[in-house]
Write an enzyme that holds these catalytic residues in place. Structure first.
Site, PDB file in Angstrom:
ATOM      1  N   HIS A 128     -12.628 -30.172 -20.258  1.00  0.00           N
ATOM      2  CA  HIS A 128     -14.152 -29.803 -20.604  1.00  0.00           C
ATOM      3  C   HIS A 128     -15.355 -31.004 -21.177  1.00  0.00           C
ATOM      4  CE1 HIS A 128     -13.210 -25.657 -20.031  1.00  0.00           C
ATOM      5  NE2 HIS A 128     -13.031 -25.992 -19.223  1.00  0.00           N
ATOM      6  N   CYS A 159     -32.330 -46.118 -16.778  1.00  0.00           N
ATOM      7  CA  CYS A 159     -33.139 -45.363 -15.768  1.00  0.00           C
ATOM      8  C   CYS A 159     -34.491 -45.257 -16.352  1.00  0.00           C
ATOM      9  CB  CYS A 159     -32.326 -45.278 -14.285  1.00  0.00           C
ATOM     10  SG  CYS A 159     -32.278 -43.667 -15.122  1.00  0.00           S
ATOM     11  N   PRO A 223      -6.284 -13.430 -32.916  1.00  0.00           N
ATOM     12  CA  PRO A 223      -6.235 -13.032 -34.355  1.00  0.00           C
ATOM     13  C   PRO A 223      -6.527 -11.316 -32.881  1.00  0.00           C
ATOM     14  CG  PRO A 223      -8.709 -14.027 -34.567  1.00  0.00           C
ATOM     15  CD  PRO A 223      -7.668 -14.491 -33.476  1.00  0.00           C
TER      16      PRO A 223
HETATM   17  N1  APR Z   1      -8.058 -18.719 -34.804  1.00  0.00           N
HETATM   18  C1  APR Z   1      -7.758 -18.364 -33.783  1.00  0.00           C
HETATM   19  N2  APR Z   1      -8.683 -17.995 -32.750  1.00  0.00           N
HETATM   20  C2  APR Z   1      -9.346 -17.043 -32.956  1.00  0.00           C
HETATM   21  C3  APR Z   1      -9.872 -17.937 -34.281  1.00  0.00           C
HETATM   22  C4  APR Z   1      -9.533 -18.510 -35.563  1.00  0.00           C
HETATM   23  N3  APR Z   1      -9.476 -17.613 -36.740  1.00  0.00           N
HETATM   24  N4  APR Z   1     -11.062 -17.123 -33.732  1.00  0.00           N
HETATM   25  C5  APR Z   1     -11.778 -16.681 -33.083  1.00  0.00           C
HETATM   26  N5  APR Z   1     -10.795 -16.908 -32.055  1.00  0.00           N
HETATM   27  C6  APR Z   1     -10.309 -16.010 -31.142  1.00  0.00           C
HETATM   28  C7  APR Z   1     -11.067 -14.944 -30.752  1.00  0.00           C
HETATM   29  O1  APR Z   1     -10.610 -14.345 -30.693  1.00  0.00           O
HETATM   30  C8  APR Z   1     -11.226 -16.080 -28.636  1.00  0.00           C
HETATM   31  O2  APR Z   1     -10.472 -15.215 -28.198  1.00  0.00           O
HETATM   32  O3  APR Z   1     -11.053 -16.951 -30.078  1.00  0.00           O
HETATM   33  C9  APR Z   1     -11.528 -17.010 -29.148  1.00  0.00           C
HETATM   34  C10 APR Z   1     -12.685 -17.929 -28.946  1.00  0.00           C
HETATM   35  O4  APR Z   1     -13.014 -17.636 -27.377  1.00  0.00           O
HETATM   36  P1  APR Z   1     -14.309 -18.202 -27.086  1.00  0.00           P
HETATM   37  O5  APR Z   1     -15.220 -18.094 -27.740  1.00  0.00           O
HETATM   38  O6  APR Z   1     -14.465 -17.641 -25.580  1.00  0.00           O
HETATM   39  O7  APR Z   1     -13.602 -19.917 -26.277  1.00  0.00           O
HETATM   40  P2  APR Z   1     -13.308 -20.781 -25.025  1.00  0.00           P
HETATM   41  O8  APR Z   1     -11.851 -19.509 -24.808  1.00  0.00           O
HETATM   42  O9  APR Z   1     -12.738 -21.567 -25.692  1.00  0.00           O
HETATM   43  O10 APR Z   1     -14.098 -20.875 -24.242  1.00  0.00           O
HETATM   44  C11 APR Z   1     -14.016 -20.970 -22.690  1.00  0.00           C
HETATM   45  O11 APR Z   1     -15.957 -20.762 -22.079  1.00  0.00           O
HETATM   46  O12 APR Z   1     -18.491 -21.344 -22.554  1.00  0.00           O
HETATM   47  C12 APR Z   1     -16.896 -22.305 -22.309  1.00  0.00           C
HETATM   48  O13 APR Z   1     -17.068 -24.802 -22.151  1.00  0.00           O
HETATM   49  C13 APR Z   1     -16.589 -23.424 -22.929  1.00  0.00           C
HETATM   50  O14 APR Z   1     -14.550 -24.218 -23.134  1.00  0.00           O
HETATM   51  C14 APR Z   1     -15.894 -23.337 -23.857  1.00  0.00           C
HETATM   52  C15 APR Z   1     -14.934 -22.361 -22.588  1.00  0.00           C
HETATM   53 ZN    ZN Z   2     -30.232 -43.517 -15.960  1.00  0.00          ZN
END
Ligand code: APR
Ligand code: ZN
Length: 257
Positions: A128, A159, A223
């Site tokens: 990403h 620009c 978790p």
């Molecule tokens: N350790 C492990 N997992 C964790 C922890 C922790 N300390 N704290 C939270 N989580 C888990 C949550 O349970 C959840 O499943 O991490 C996950 C976070 O999910 P999202 O916030 O949806 O993040 P992500 O999956 O990376 O999102 C994907 O969405 O907004 C877009 O581009 C952005 O790359 C991102 C994509």
């Molecule tokens: Zn430019």
């Protein structure tokens, strides 16, 4: 033998990692949560009242670039202050071990924070983009910029157009080359480790299943339960840094035994 849940998962995790010749890892925002970088979804995920889909989108930037930039500026500040945690560091150690015995290690990350690289991971594929990369919204100009705060704000290109964050937004394709490498690594690995992602955002979320269909053992550290938990051979229900700290303690105990 009487093991606690954490000891049990460390023992299983270590057994799987020790034998694998090729490991692919997919990380999401959860891996950086214990470094103080908020996740997108779940508790603490919202910035002001906005969902990520309302901000991380080309339409949002067209409508209100200043608002979108304020969100990124807030995150850049948090990330700059953050340090890699035991999970980022543990992945560096696994990479060293696997490549040291001529195996394959590929770290696919959805994170734009750069903490894996700061920890020392080498074969990182950023699906990403990077929050430290700026790209002109009109011409092809790109640059890396680590300054916090950004000046001028919002940043401008030579620009005169606005720069935008060099990240992949909703509705935008992933960089072709990164995606191809990610899919190849997922399909070829023996062990697929999925850490801290809600697995809701595609196409990244499809990678663990691709690994599974090609014979990989899937291990999840999160978790909460996700769609990956359903296909996981081992689901470690804990925070990422906690799980890696337990694994390191387990390693040390075994060395002493
Ligand atoms: N350790 C492990 N997992 C964790 C922890 C922790 N300390 N704290 C939270 N989580 C888990 C949550 O349970 C959840 O499943 O991490 C996950 C976070 O999910 P999202 O916030 O949806 O993040 P992500 O999956 O990376 O999102 C994907 O969405 O907004 C877009 O581009 C952005 O790359 C991102 C994509
Ligand atoms: Zn430019």
């Amino acid at each position: 033998m009487n093991l606690s849940a954490m000891e049990l998962s460390s023992e299983q995790l270590q057994a799987v990692l020790i034998s694998a010749k090729s490991i692919c890892v997919l990380t999401g925002a959860g891996v950086s949560q214990e470094s103080g970088v908020p996740t997108f979804r779940g508790p603490g995920g919202l910035w002001r009242q906005y969902r990520p889909e309302d901000l991380a989108a080309p339409e949002a930037f067209e409508r209100n670039p200043l608002l979108v930039w304020e969100w990124y500026a807030w995150r850049r500040e948090l990330i700059q202050r953050a340090q890699p945690n035991a999970a980022h560091l543990g992945l560096v150690k696994i990479e060293e071990t696997v490549t040291g015995r001529d195996g394959q290690f590929t770290l696919l990350t959805q994170n734009v924070d750069g903490l894996h690289e700061r920890a020392g991971s080498r074969n990182v594929i950023r699906l990403h983009g990077s929050i430290w990369q700026l790209r002109c919204a009109s011409c092809a100009e790109e640059r890396e910029d680590y300054s916090v705060p950004l000046a001028p704000f919002p940043p401008r290109c030579s620009c005169a157009s606005l720069m935008r964050p060099g990240v992949v937004w909703f509705g935008e394709p992933l960089p072709e080359d990164s995606w191809q490498k990610a899919a190849d690594a997922a399909a070829a690995c023996q062990v697929f480790l999925v850490i801290g992602t809600s697995a809701l955002v595609y196409p990244a979320a499809s990678l663990p299943l691709l690994g599974k269909r090609n014979g990989a053992r899937v291990v999840e550290i999160n978790p909460d339960s996700t769609s990956v938990s359903e296909i996981a051979d081992i689901a470690v229900q804990s925070k990422a840094a906690e799980a890696f700290s337990a694994l390191a303690r387990f390693d040390r105990q075994k060395e002493r035994a």
